[in-house]
Write an enzyme that holds these catalytic residues in place. Sequence first.
Site, PDB file in Angstrom:
ATOM      1  N   THR A  56      46.125  26.737 -16.542  1.00 48.23           N
ATOM      2  CA  THR A  56      44.902  26.866 -15.814  1.00 48.23           C
ATOM      3  C   THR A  56      43.622  26.655 -16.337  1.00 48.23           C
ATOM      4  O   THR A  56      42.590  26.177 -15.958  1.00 48.23           O
ATOM      5  CB  THR A  56      44.902  28.432 -15.143  1.00 48.23           C
ATOM      6  OG1 THR A  56      46.126  28.451 -14.402  1.00 48.23           O
ATOM      7  CG2 THR A  56      43.716  28.668 -14.213  1.00 48.23           C
ATOM      8  N   PHE A  66      35.272  19.120 -13.185  1.00 54.80           N
ATOM      9  CA  PHE A  66      36.774  19.648 -13.526  1.00 54.80           C
ATOM     10  C   PHE A  66      37.890  18.634 -12.809  1.00 54.80           C
ATOM     11  O   PHE A  66      38.757  18.994 -13.113  1.00 54.80           O
ATOM     12  CB  PHE A  66      36.917  21.075 -13.176  1.00 54.80           C
ATOM     13  CG  PHE A  66      35.781  21.927 -13.705  1.00 54.80           C
ATOM     14  CD1 PHE A  66      35.775  21.651 -15.139  1.00 54.80           C
ATOM     15  CD2 PHE A  66      35.260  22.836 -13.048  1.00 54.80           C
ATOM     16  CE1 PHE A  66      34.740  22.829 -15.711  1.00 54.80           C
ATOM     17  CE2 PHE A  66      34.300  23.536 -13.564  1.00 54.80           C
ATOM     18  CZ  PHE A  66      34.083  23.395 -14.952  1.00 54.80           C
ATOM     19  N   TRP A 107      43.407  23.017 -17.217  1.00 53.22           N
ATOM     20  CA  TRP A 107      43.086  22.290 -15.956  1.00 53.22           C
ATOM     21  C   TRP A 107      41.514  22.057 -15.946  1.00 53.22           C
ATOM     22  O   TRP A 107      41.107  21.006 -15.606  1.00 53.22           O
ATOM     23  CB  TRP A 107      43.614  22.895 -14.899  1.00 53.22           C
ATOM     24  CG  TRP A 107      43.530  22.255 -13.666  1.00 53.22           C
ATOM     25  CD1 TRP A 107      44.251  21.252 -12.957  1.00 53.22           C
ATOM     26  CD2 TRP A 107      42.260  22.391 -12.780  1.00 53.22           C
ATOM     27  NE1 TRP A 107      43.694  20.813 -11.677  1.00 53.22           N
ATOM     28  CE2 TRP A 107      42.569  21.646 -11.687  1.00 53.22           C
ATOM     29  CE3 TRP A 107      41.251  23.360 -12.807  1.00 53.22           C
ATOM     30  CZ2 TRP A 107      41.475  21.732 -10.743  1.00 53.22           C
ATOM     31  CZ3 TRP A 107      40.389  23.423 -11.450  1.00 53.22           C
ATOM     32  CH2 TRP A 107      40.606  22.462 -10.640  1.00 53.22           C
ATOM     33  N   HIS A 108      40.827  23.100 -16.275  1.00 55.55           N
ATOM     34  CA  HIS A 108      39.390  23.003 -15.980  1.00 55.55           C
ATOM     35  C   HIS A 108      38.545  22.252 -16.924  1.00 55.55           C
ATOM     36  O   HIS A 108      37.503  21.747 -16.703  1.00 55.55           O
ATOM     37  CB  HIS A 108      38.808  24.409 -16.084  1.00 55.55           C
ATOM     38  CG  HIS A 108      39.071  25.342 -15.052  1.00 55.55           C
ATOM     39  ND1 HIS A 108      40.299  26.110 -14.760  1.00 55.55           N
ATOM     40  CD2 HIS A 108      38.291  25.658 -13.847  1.00 55.55           C
ATOM     41  CE1 HIS A 108      40.227  26.734 -13.584  1.00 55.55           C
ATOM     42  NE2 HIS A 108      38.940  26.592 -12.962  1.00 55.55           N
ATOM     43  N   GLY A 109      39.020  21.699 -17.883  1.00 54.09           N
ATOM     44  CA  GLY A 109      38.535  20.889 -18.954  1.00 54.09           C
ATOM     45  C   GLY A 109      39.129  20.583 -20.122  1.00 54.09           C
ATOM     46  O   GLY A 109      39.922  21.519 -20.711  1.00 54.09           O
TER      47      GLY A 109
END
Length: 467
Positions: free
Chosen positions: A316, A467, A319-321
Amino acid sequence: MVFSSLLFIVFFLPTVLFLYYISPPKFRNWILLISSFIFYAWGEPIYIVLLLVSTTTDFWLGKWIGNTQRGERSRKTMLIISISINLAVLFFFKYAGFLIENLNNIFGTTIADLDLPLPIGISFYTFQSISYIVDVYRRKVEPQQHWVPFATYIALFPQLVAGPIVQYSTIAAQLNNRKFKESEFAEGIQRFIRGLAKKVLLANNIGLLWDHIQSQPMDTMSIWLAWLGIIAFAFQIYFDFSGYSDMAIGLGLMFGFRFNENFNLPYLARSITDFWRRWHISLSSWFRDYVYIPLGGNRQGLWKQLRNIMIVWALTGIWHGASWNFALWGIYFGIILICEKLFLLKWLTRSPRWLQHSYAIILILCGWVLFVFEDMTIMGQYIMSMLGMHEGSTWISDELLFQLRNYFVLLAILVIVSISPKFKLWNRFTHSNRGMIIVWAIHMLLLFVSIAYLVDASFNPFLYFRF
């Protein structure tokens, strides 16, 4: 193109709605699809090719996997191929540069950075494609037999670039069978306006406070000024992202789609477990359905469950960056969730409500510090300011008092709106003609004030676009 722009509000959306509703129902997916491609290509025309290739590939692989005449081995092979292609494309554009940078730092190599701009929304539409393929493989949904409805699902402009992540099963029936409902269309307009006001009037304005505070010298920043800064960012990202989700859901309703909710008053959470049931619900649901449960979920004993939690939250974060702070942010929440699973939740449930809320808010704010600073050195300096660890640190400063005087009213509004559920009084208004007039008058006022702000505003993209 962004929702919070005059181009979208004044020209694009009215034109698409007009063409959509004057067209026969059999052509409406075509109108939405072409409009969605124009919307996406407005900012990144070259990446429309990537979107088309990705969509077409998954469409044909989905048909193969869903063919009842295929053997299980063949279906699983195509499933792996589809997931691998999607993840490879995502990795190449989002993480290749990050990998090269770290290889150069570790081994002293001089591999040239690809310097590729990140395709907007690639994290969102990639996850939607994967969810479709997996659900077809699981026989949860029937494969889409026609390219246009499937491409419309992937490219649908209301949720293409920043979610919510819409699983195919949620709107499968709506893709080919939508009827105009006046009540839903009106609800969609109101929801869009409220989302626009959240973004333009609340998120953008409190973002000015955060921008100002984070630009201050951190070694002289007072403790409460540092906390005020991260509180401002917490409000900014919430009203920015939930505002976008409201606008996306409202747009969906205007075109006959009903998307799932993406936020449920997250700052009312009484634990971090509770927070992640309320924040970015579509992402949490995606990781639960397509990572956590396939790994075994909670079915294989406590220690494997804890392992699965940590894997999900590390992913998670990533996934954001493509930055170490996002990985750290995900691990941070993974550790807290594991602690809550083991013992903290039992203690919290026996604690007063004010203590539960305080615990959750403090940990959430600390998490936002990890999230917002990609530079670890600056992050460390800011944490030191929050903890009063700089030499000569003080609790209160003239700058703090000045900013509180300037932003007190806005902060009070943000607190009220972020923790207030739908008012029963508001629902009563909708049951009378006079009440409906009042409701619409309020929404028109919000729209007018928001557009007035946009007239003088510069480009203001949503935070989650990156993102």
